[in-house]
Write a protein that holds these residues in place. Structure first.
Motif, PDB file in Angstrom:
ATOM      1  N   LEU A 180       0.827  -1.205   0.000  1.00 34.75           N
ATOM      2  CA  LEU A 180       0.000   0.000   0.000  1.00 34.75           C
ATOM      3  C   LEU A 180       0.864   1.258   0.000  1.00 34.75           C
ATOM      4  CD1 LEU A 180      -2.667  -1.183   2.591  1.00 34.75           C
ATOM      5  CD2 LEU A 180      -3.120  -0.636   0.188  1.00 34.75           C
ATOM      6  N   TRP A 181       1.928   1.238   0.774  1.00 36.20           N
ATOM      7  CA  TRP A 181       2.828   2.386   0.845  1.00 36.20           C
ATOM      8  C   TRP A 181       3.489   2.641  -0.507  1.00 36.20           C
ATOM      9  CZ3 TRP A 181       3.816   5.774   4.833  1.00 36.20           C
ATOM     10  CH2 TRP A 181       4.924   6.610   4.679  1.00 36.20           C
ATOM     11  N   ARG A 182       3.926   1.571  -1.154  1.00 41.82           N
ATOM     12  CA  ARG A 182       4.602   1.714  -2.449  1.00 41.82           C
ATOM     13  C   ARG A 182       3.646   2.220  -3.529  1.00 41.82           C
ATOM     14  NH1 ARG A 182      10.094   1.387  -3.019  1.00 41.82           N
ATOM     15  NH2 ARG A 182       9.988   0.030  -4.861  1.00 41.82           N
ATOM     16  N   LEU A 183       2.346   1.935  -3.369  1.00 38.22           N
ATOM     17  CA  LEU A 183       1.359   2.421  -4.317  1.00 38.22           C
ATOM     18  C   LEU A 183       0.934   3.859  -4.026  1.00 38.22           C
ATOM     19  CD1 LEU A 183      -0.830  -0.797  -4.646  1.00 38.22           C
ATOM     20  CD2 LEU A 183       0.457   0.301  -6.493  1.00 38.22           C
ATOM     21  N   GLY A 184       1.446   4.411  -2.919  1.00 31.47           N
ATOM     22  CA  GLY A 184       1.140   5.790  -2.579  1.00 31.47           C
ATOM     23  C   GLY A 184      -0.018   5.968  -1.623  1.00 31.47           C
ATOM     24  N   TRP A 185      -0.590   4.877  -1.122  1.00 35.68           N
ATOM     25  CA  TRP A 185      -1.733   4.954  -0.210  1.00 35.68           C
ATOM     26  C   TRP A 185      -1.224   4.908   1.232  1.00 35.68           C
ATOM     27  CZ3 TRP A 185      -4.221   0.587  -3.545  1.00 35.68           C
ATOM     28  CH2 TRP A 185      -4.610   1.134  -4.771  1.00 35.68           C
ATOM     29  N   ARG A 186      -0.719   6.011   1.712  1.00 36.32           N
ATOM     30  CA  ARG A 186       0.011   6.058   2.975  1.00 36.32           C
ATOM     31  C   ARG A 186      -0.892   5.834   4.191  1.00 36.32           C
ATOM     32  NH1 ARG A 186       4.916   8.279   1.021  1.00 36.32           N
ATOM     33  NH2 ARG A 186       5.149   7.162  -0.940  1.00 36.32           N
ATOM     34  N   VAL A 187      -2.078   6.435   4.191  1.00 39.36           N
ATOM     35  CA  VAL A 187      -2.995   6.262   5.331  1.00 39.36           C
ATOM     36  C   VAL A 187      -3.439   4.810   5.447  1.00 39.36           C
ATOM     37  CG1 VAL A 187      -5.231   6.925   6.306  1.00 39.36           C
ATOM     38  CG2 VAL A 187      -3.768   8.663   5.239  1.00 39.36           C
ATOM     39  N   LEU A 188      -3.810   4.234   4.305  1.00 42.08           N
ATOM     40  CA  LEU A 188      -4.215   2.823   4.314  1.00 42.08           C
ATOM     41  C   LEU A 188      -3.060   1.926   4.752  1.00 42.08           C
ATOM     42  CD1 LEU A 188      -6.364   2.535   1.065  1.00 42.08           C
ATOM     43  CD2 LEU A 188      -7.158   2.541   3.438  1.00 42.08           C
ATOM     44  N   ALA A 189      -1.843   2.302   4.391  1.00 41.26           N
ATOM     45  CA  ALA A 189      -0.682   1.515   4.805  1.00 41.26           C
ATOM     46  C   ALA A 189      -0.564   1.498   6.326  1.00 41.26           C
ATOM     47  CB  ALA A 189       0.584   2.087   4.178  1.00 41.26           C
ATOM     48  N   GLY A 190      -0.766   2.634   6.959  1.00 40.76           N
ATOM     49  CA  GLY A 190      -0.719   2.676   8.419  1.00 40.76           C
ATOM     50  C   GLY A 190      -1.821   1.858   9.055  1.00 40.76           C
TER      51      GLY A 190
END
Length: 402
Positions: A180-190
């Motif tokens: 998720l972080w690598r795809l740019g979805w930082r909030v979802l990654a957390g």
């Protein structure tokens, strides 16, 4: 043009479909099915690559050598093992679980960025579905498992199934968060990293809580300095094999097996570890042989006047990677196992800086989990760890948005 453009889409299709099944179905509902699921995934993907390119790339040579030496020693130990047929089955499982998975991990670095993104967009909804199904099972008394069992409720071991799923969820949370972080979805990654921690706390699986908490802590260290994180993991590997016996005996001598604040299951483990530590000197160099833990003299007895009635002295395996390797494979096996783990760590330190901290943290969490959770050779758990590695390798091919 990427190697997986055109006819190579067979590979990415297999990875997407079987990976989605693992995340959405096997992980939350059928944890023991993860071993055959991962084996099928690895074999089919390797076959698709071979069919398209007419060759298979060789894994990292030091890693391949370390794995070959360790597998050779476990195979040799079948000559004197007290594990019987279980040892033979265990060794064969190493071959069909580890080797195809290693080939899959070797092939993934040549997946194109576009193909990796397409696969990730299949796997991430599947992971969300799997987390949702696990939440239903956890919060509603496992209705899906009860429905699946039908009238024969003895078919399932409900608490163990839930605990296995919780541990898999904890170990895979990091790699999913990385995607998720690598795809740019930082909030979802957390959320993907911390929401499973809340669910694990609500379950009865202390192992899953410890695994995910350890991963998060080591990840934080790795973000600040991957060298420090790698050093901690390396030191843990060496210290684990070297000091597992004295530490187990010290825990017993310190009275931790009688500490009322400690969970009963962990107090039982301390007593078992102390028993195993006392038998490490029986065959110090070659051990009792693969899967021989269940046949150690005295292990079938129960602890008298301590804990709940019927606590076995050695319940099938020591619940500790370092002690089990030392007991079954001796110092020779311990050295080779340490070399294998250090070879894996070496490969992780050479990864792209964007995924390196998570890769090191995942390895550390897996080793930490194996210090107290399950047996060292549990196929479903090893395959869960390998699949976590697959997700990390896939994330390496997804470039972060600029």
């Amino acid at each position: 043009m990427s190697v997986f453009d055109g006819t190579g889409r067979v590979f990415t299709s297999l990875l997407a479909v079987f990976g989605a099944v693992i995340l959405a179905v096997l992980m939350p509902l059928v944890p023991l099915g993860l071993a055959p699921g991962m084996a099928v995934l690895s074999v089919l993907c390797a076959a698709a690559f071979l069919w398209h390119r007419r060759f298979l790339p060789l894994p990292d040579r030091p890693l391949l050598l370390a794995l070959g030496l360790f597998l050779a020693w476990t195979g040799i130990s079948l000559v004197w093992t007290a594990g019987g047929g279980k040892a033979i089955k265990g060794f064969v499982s190493f071959l069909y679980l580890w080797l195809p998975a290693l080939l899959l991990l070797t092939v993934l670095p040549v997946v194109s960025d576009g193909a990796a993104r397409r696969v990730a967009r299949w796997l991430l909804p599947a992971a969300a579905l799997g987390v949702g199904l696990f939440a239903v099972e956890l919060l509603a008394g496992q209705p899906i498992q009860h429905w699946a069992a039908g009238s024969d409720k003895e078919l399932l071991d409900y608490e163990r199934d839930l605990n296995r799923a919780a541990l898999l969820l904890a170990l895979l949370a990091g790699p999913v968060s990385l995607l998720l972080w690598r795809l740019g979805w930082r909030v979802l990654a957390g959320l993907a990293l911390f929401l499973p921690l809340l669910m694990a706390v609500d379950s009865s699986s202390q192992s899953s809580v410890a695994a995910l908490a350890g991963l998060i802590i080591l990840l934080a260290v790795g973000v600040l300095s991957w060298r420090v994180a790698a050093g901690l993991v390396a030191a843990g590997i060496v210290a684990g094999f070297s000091l597992c016996g004295p530490v187990a005996q010290w825990m017993m001598a310190a009275g931790l097996s009688e500490a009322a604040w400690m969970p009963a299951s962990f107090r039982h483990r301390i007593m078992t570890w102390n028993f195993v530590a006392g038998h490490l000197g029986d065959h110090p160099w070659i051990g009792w042989g693969l899967e021989a833990s269940r046949a150690i003299p005295g292990g079938q007895a129960v602890f008298p006047d301590t804990g709940p009635p019927g606590w076995p002295v050695l319940p099938i395996h020591p619940h500790n990677l370092f002690l089990q390797v030392r007991l079954e494979l001796g110092w020779v096996g311990a050295v080779l196992a340490a070399l294998l783990l250090l070879a894996i760590l070496r490969c992780l330190t050479r990864l792209d800086a964007g995924i390196r901290p998570m890769a090191i943290a995942l390895l550390g969490a897996c080793i930490f989990t194996q210090c107290f959770a399950y047996g060292a050779w549990q196929g479903w758990l090893i395959c869960g760890m390998l699949f976590g590695g697959v997700l990390v390798a896939l994330a390496a091919r997804v470039r972060s948005p600029s």
